[in-house]
Design an enzyme around this catalytic site. Structure first.
Site, PDB file in Angstrom:
ATOM      1  N   SER A   7       0.836  -1.195   0.000  1.00  0.00           N
ATOM      2  CA  SER A   7       0.000   0.000   0.000  1.00  0.00           C
ATOM      3  C   SER A   7       0.872   1.246   0.000  1.00  0.00           C
ATOM      4  O   SER A   7       1.663   1.469   0.914  1.00  0.00           O
ATOM      5  CB  SER A   7      -0.890   0.018   1.239  1.00  0.00           C
ATOM      6  OG  SER A   7      -1.477   1.303   1.359  1.00  0.00           O
ATOM      7  N   HIS A  30      -0.988  -1.246  -4.368  1.00  0.00           N
ATOM      8  CA  HIS A  30      -2.279  -0.983  -3.717  1.00  0.00           C
ATOM      9  C   HIS A  30      -2.436   0.521  -3.491  1.00  0.00           C
ATOM     10  O   HIS A  30      -1.607   1.152  -2.833  1.00  0.00           O
ATOM     11  CB  HIS A  30      -2.345  -1.740  -2.392  1.00  0.00           C
ATOM     12  CG  HIS A  30      -3.678  -1.703  -1.720  1.00  0.00           C
ATOM     13  ND1 HIS A  30      -4.719  -2.532  -2.081  1.00  0.00           N
ATOM     14  CD2 HIS A  30      -4.149  -0.945  -0.706  1.00  0.00           C
ATOM     15  CE1 HIS A  30      -5.766  -2.288  -1.297  1.00  0.00           C
ATOM     16  NE2 HIS A  30      -5.460  -1.323  -0.457  1.00  0.00           N
ATOM     17  N   ASP A  32      -4.843   3.391  -1.979  1.00  0.00           N
ATOM     18  CA  ASP A  32      -5.953   3.620  -1.049  1.00  0.00           C
ATOM     19  C   ASP A  32      -6.568   4.989  -1.295  1.00  0.00           C
ATOM     20  O   ASP A  32      -5.981   6.019  -0.993  1.00  0.00           O
ATOM     21  CB  ASP A  32      -5.441   3.537   0.396  1.00  0.00           C
ATOM     22  CG  ASP A  32      -5.185   2.105   0.818  1.00  0.00           C
ATOM     23  OD1 ASP A  32      -6.105   1.272   0.668  1.00  0.00           O
ATOM     24  OD2 ASP A  32      -4.071   1.815   1.291  1.00  0.00           O
ATOM     25  N   MET A  34      -9.456   7.593  -0.394  1.00  0.00           N
ATOM     26  CA  MET A  34     -10.392   7.909   0.699  1.00  0.00           C
ATOM     27  C   MET A  34     -10.981   9.293   0.474  1.00  0.00           C
ATOM     28  O   MET A  34     -10.292  10.198   0.017  1.00  0.00           O
ATOM     29  CB  MET A  34      -9.641   7.903   2.036  1.00  0.00           C
ATOM     30  CG  MET A  34      -8.892   6.607   2.315  1.00  0.00           C
ATOM     31  SD  MET A  34      -8.236   6.586   3.980  1.00  0.00           S
ATOM     32  CE  MET A  34      -7.130   5.164   3.880  1.00  0.00           C
ATOM     33  N   HIS A  63      -8.237   0.601  -4.260  1.00  0.00           N
ATOM     34  CA  HIS A  63      -9.194   0.320  -3.185  1.00  0.00           C
ATOM     35  C   HIS A  63      -9.969   1.604  -2.904  1.00  0.00           C
ATOM     36  O   HIS A  63      -9.427   2.548  -2.325  1.00  0.00           O
ATOM     37  CB  HIS A  63      -8.390  -0.154  -1.959  1.00  0.00           C
ATOM     38  CG  HIS A  63      -9.186  -0.372  -0.718  1.00  0.00           C
ATOM     39  ND1 HIS A  63      -8.595  -0.555   0.514  1.00  0.00           N
ATOM     40  CD2 HIS A  63     -10.526  -0.444  -0.499  1.00  0.00           C
ATOM     41  CE1 HIS A  63      -9.532  -0.730   1.429  1.00  0.00           C
ATOM     42  NE2 HIS A  63     -10.710  -0.658   0.851  1.00  0.00           N
ATOM     43  N   MET A  65     -12.299   3.685  -0.967  1.00  0.00           N
ATOM     44  CA  MET A  65     -13.006   3.896   0.303  1.00  0.00           C
ATOM     45  C   MET A  65     -13.759   5.212   0.172  1.00  0.00           C
ATOM     46  O   MET A  65     -13.455   6.214   0.834  1.00  0.00           O
ATOM     47  CB  MET A  65     -11.996   3.928   1.463  1.00  0.00           C
ATOM     48  CG  MET A  65     -11.478   2.543   1.814  1.00  0.00           C
ATOM     49  SD  MET A  65      -9.952   2.612   2.769  1.00  0.00           S
ATOM     50  CE  MET A  65      -8.771   2.752   1.435  1.00  0.00           C
ATOM     51  N   MET A 136     -11.321  -6.592   4.867  1.00  0.00           N
ATOM     52  CA  MET A 136     -10.542  -5.663   5.695  1.00  0.00           C
ATOM     53  C   MET A 136     -10.205  -6.331   7.033  1.00  0.00           C
ATOM     54  O   MET A 136     -11.071  -6.894   7.692  1.00  0.00           O
ATOM     55  CB  MET A 136     -11.345  -4.379   5.974  1.00  0.00           C
ATOM     56  CG  MET A 136     -11.590  -3.485   4.774  1.00  0.00           C
ATOM     57  SD  MET A 136     -10.106  -3.018   3.873  1.00  0.00           S
ATOM     58  CE  MET A 136      -9.176  -2.145   5.133  1.00  0.00           C
ATOM     59  N   GLY A 141      -9.366   3.380   6.830  1.00  0.00           N
ATOM     60  CA  GLY A 141      -9.146   4.802   7.099  1.00  0.00           C
ATOM     61  C   GLY A 141      -7.692   5.175   7.318  1.00  0.00           C
ATOM     62  O   GLY A 141      -7.270   6.248   6.917  1.00  0.00           O
ATOM     63  N   GLY A 143      -3.388   3.681   7.826  1.00  0.00           N
ATOM     64  CA  GLY A 143      -2.386   2.626   7.833  1.00  0.00           C
ATOM     65  C   GLY A 143      -1.858   2.440   9.252  1.00  0.00           C
ATOM     66  O   GLY A 143      -2.152   3.230  10.156  1.00  0.00           O
ATOM     67  N   ASP A 174      -6.419  -6.873   3.922  1.00  0.00           N
ATOM     68  CA  ASP A 174      -5.841  -5.529   3.974  1.00  0.00           C
ATOM     69  C   ASP A 174      -5.944  -4.962   5.385  1.00  0.00           C
ATOM     70  O   ASP A 174      -7.048  -4.793   5.911  1.00  0.00           O
ATOM     71  CB  ASP A 174      -6.608  -4.640   2.982  1.00  0.00           C
ATOM     72  CG  ASP A 174      -6.092  -3.213   2.914  1.00  0.00           C
ATOM     73  OD1 ASP A 174      -5.046  -2.910   3.502  1.00  0.00           O
ATOM     74  OD2 ASP A 174      -6.763  -2.403   2.235  1.00  0.00           O
ATOM     75  N   GLY A 176      -2.867  -4.229   8.733  1.00  0.00           N
ATOM     76  CA  GLY A 176      -2.082  -4.867   9.787  1.00  0.00           C
ATOM     77  C   GLY A 176      -1.402  -6.160   9.370  1.00  0.00           C
ATOM     78  O   GLY A 176      -1.023  -6.962  10.221  1.00  0.00           O
ATOM     79  N   GLY A 196       1.167  -2.183   4.022  1.00  0.00           N
ATOM     80  CA  GLY A 196       1.675  -0.820   3.921  1.00  0.00           C
ATOM     81  C   GLY A 196       2.903  -0.648   4.784  1.00  0.00           C
ATOM     82  O   GLY A 196       4.043  -0.682   4.295  1.00  0.00           O
TER      83      GLY A 196
HETATM   84  C1  DX5 Z   1      -6.562   1.098   5.431  1.00  0.00           C
HETATM   85  C2  DX5 Z   1      -6.008   0.827   4.062  1.00  0.00           C
HETATM   86  C3  DX5 Z   1      -4.847  -0.094   4.042  1.00  0.00           C
HETATM   87  C4  DX5 Z   1      -3.634   0.401   4.784  1.00  0.00           C
HETATM   88  C5  DX5 Z   1      -2.776  -0.775   5.120  1.00  0.00           C
HETATM   89  O1  DX5 Z   1      -7.735   1.809   5.291  1.00  0.00           O
HETATM   90  O2  DX5 Z   1      -7.005   0.246   3.242  1.00  0.00           O
HETATM   91  O3  DX5 Z   1      -4.501  -0.456   2.716  1.00  0.00           O
HETATM   92  O4  DX5 Z   1      -2.885   1.311   4.069  1.00  0.00           O
HETATM   93  O5  DX5 Z   1      -1.707  -0.336   5.896  1.00  0.00           O
HETATM   94  P1  DX5 Z   1      -0.994  -1.278   6.946  1.00  0.00           P
HETATM   95  O6  DX5 Z   1      -0.458  -2.461   6.186  1.00  0.00           O
HETATM   96  O7  DX5 Z   1       0.062  -0.419   7.512  1.00  0.00           O
HETATM   97  O8  DX5 Z   1      -2.050  -1.702   7.938  1.00  0.00           O
HETATM   98 ZN    ZN Z   2      -6.459  -0.633   1.251  1.00  0.00          ZN
END
Ligand code: DX5
Ligand code: ZN
Length: 214
Positions: A7, A30, A32, A34, A63, A65, A136, A141, A143, A174, A176, A196
């Site tokens: 990400s 990836h 993200d 938002m 992705h 959001m 998810m 929201g 990382g 996606d 953690g 990420g």
């Molecule tokens: C959260 C995003 C993820 C995030 C993942 O809303 O969709 O893609 O960036 O980041 P990590 O891997 O650090 O949890």
């Molecule tokens: Zn994502």
């Protein structure tokens, strides 16, 4: 084979091309997106997808959001997205179906995303029309959040449906995902891992991508 989709939310936005080059050994990029409405954060959108498109040969895994993504999916495809995923919570079933059809009409891959509180069953009406389902493992929201291990039964359930129906559908997780949590995801049946902070926080990014792939 397990695919890794780093990400770029964890990349340095002032050096995005450089940071995308650093993940050249990954499988997808990836992205993200938002909107500050569907999730309480604002990130990047169509112009950034367009700008990064020529910087990599990897498929862009976008992705969304955002609220009512059907309004924008075609523009994301035109900007260079290869995979577009929409949250089932972001609109009606009819509109989500329409969004998937619009992405397919552009010749791109389409999928649905489930937030942690959304049950596996919410993916069922779309499963036959999805190239990918994203589960998810954090609240969308931000990382760098902690992995929710209690999402693994949901992943396993969706894997079961995909296999029973013989679908050509990827299963992505996606949030953690890192060295300590990737095994649980793979054992539950995920084949695409978004990461990420686990990728961009690594000293040696290619080695981290290899380790996550397993
Ligand atoms: C959260 C995003 C993820 C995030 C993942 O809303 O969709 O893609 O960036 O980041 P990590 O891997 O650090 O949890
Ligand atoms: Zn994502």
């Amino acid at each position: 084979m397990i695919k890794i989709s780093p990400s770029i939310l964890s990349a340095d936005f002032a050096n995005l091309a450089r940071d995308i080059e650093r993940i050249a050994s990954a499988d997808y990029v990836h992205v993200d997106v938002m909107d500050g409405l569907f999730v309480p954060n604002l990130t990047i959108g169509i112009p950034v997808v367009k700008a990064i498109r020529p910087t990599t040969a990897l498929p862009l895994d976008v992705h969304l959001m955002i609220d009512r993504p059907v309004r924008y999916v075609e523009q994301f495809c035109d900007a260079g997205a290869d995979i577009v995923t929409c949250h089932v919570e972001a609109d009606t079933e009819e509109h989500t179906r329409e969004a998937l059809a619009k992405v397919h009409a552009k010749g791109k891959r389409a999928g649905v995303v489930l937030k942690p509180k959304t049950p596996a069953e919410a993916a069922l009406p779309f499963l036959d029309d999805c190239d990918i389902v994203l589960v998810m493992t954090v609240e969308p929201g931000f990382g760098g959040q902690s992995f929710m291990a209690d999402m693994m039964p949901k992943v396993a359930q969706i894997r079961k449906w995909i296999d029973e129906r013989g679908l050509d559908c990827e299963l992505e997780v996606d949030g953690g995902v890192g060295l300590k949590t990737r095994d649980a995801c793979v054992e539950a049946g995920a084949n695409v891992l978004v990461a990420g902070s686990a990728v961009y926080g690594a000293e040696d990014i290619p080695a981290r991508i290899r380790a996550l792939r397993g």
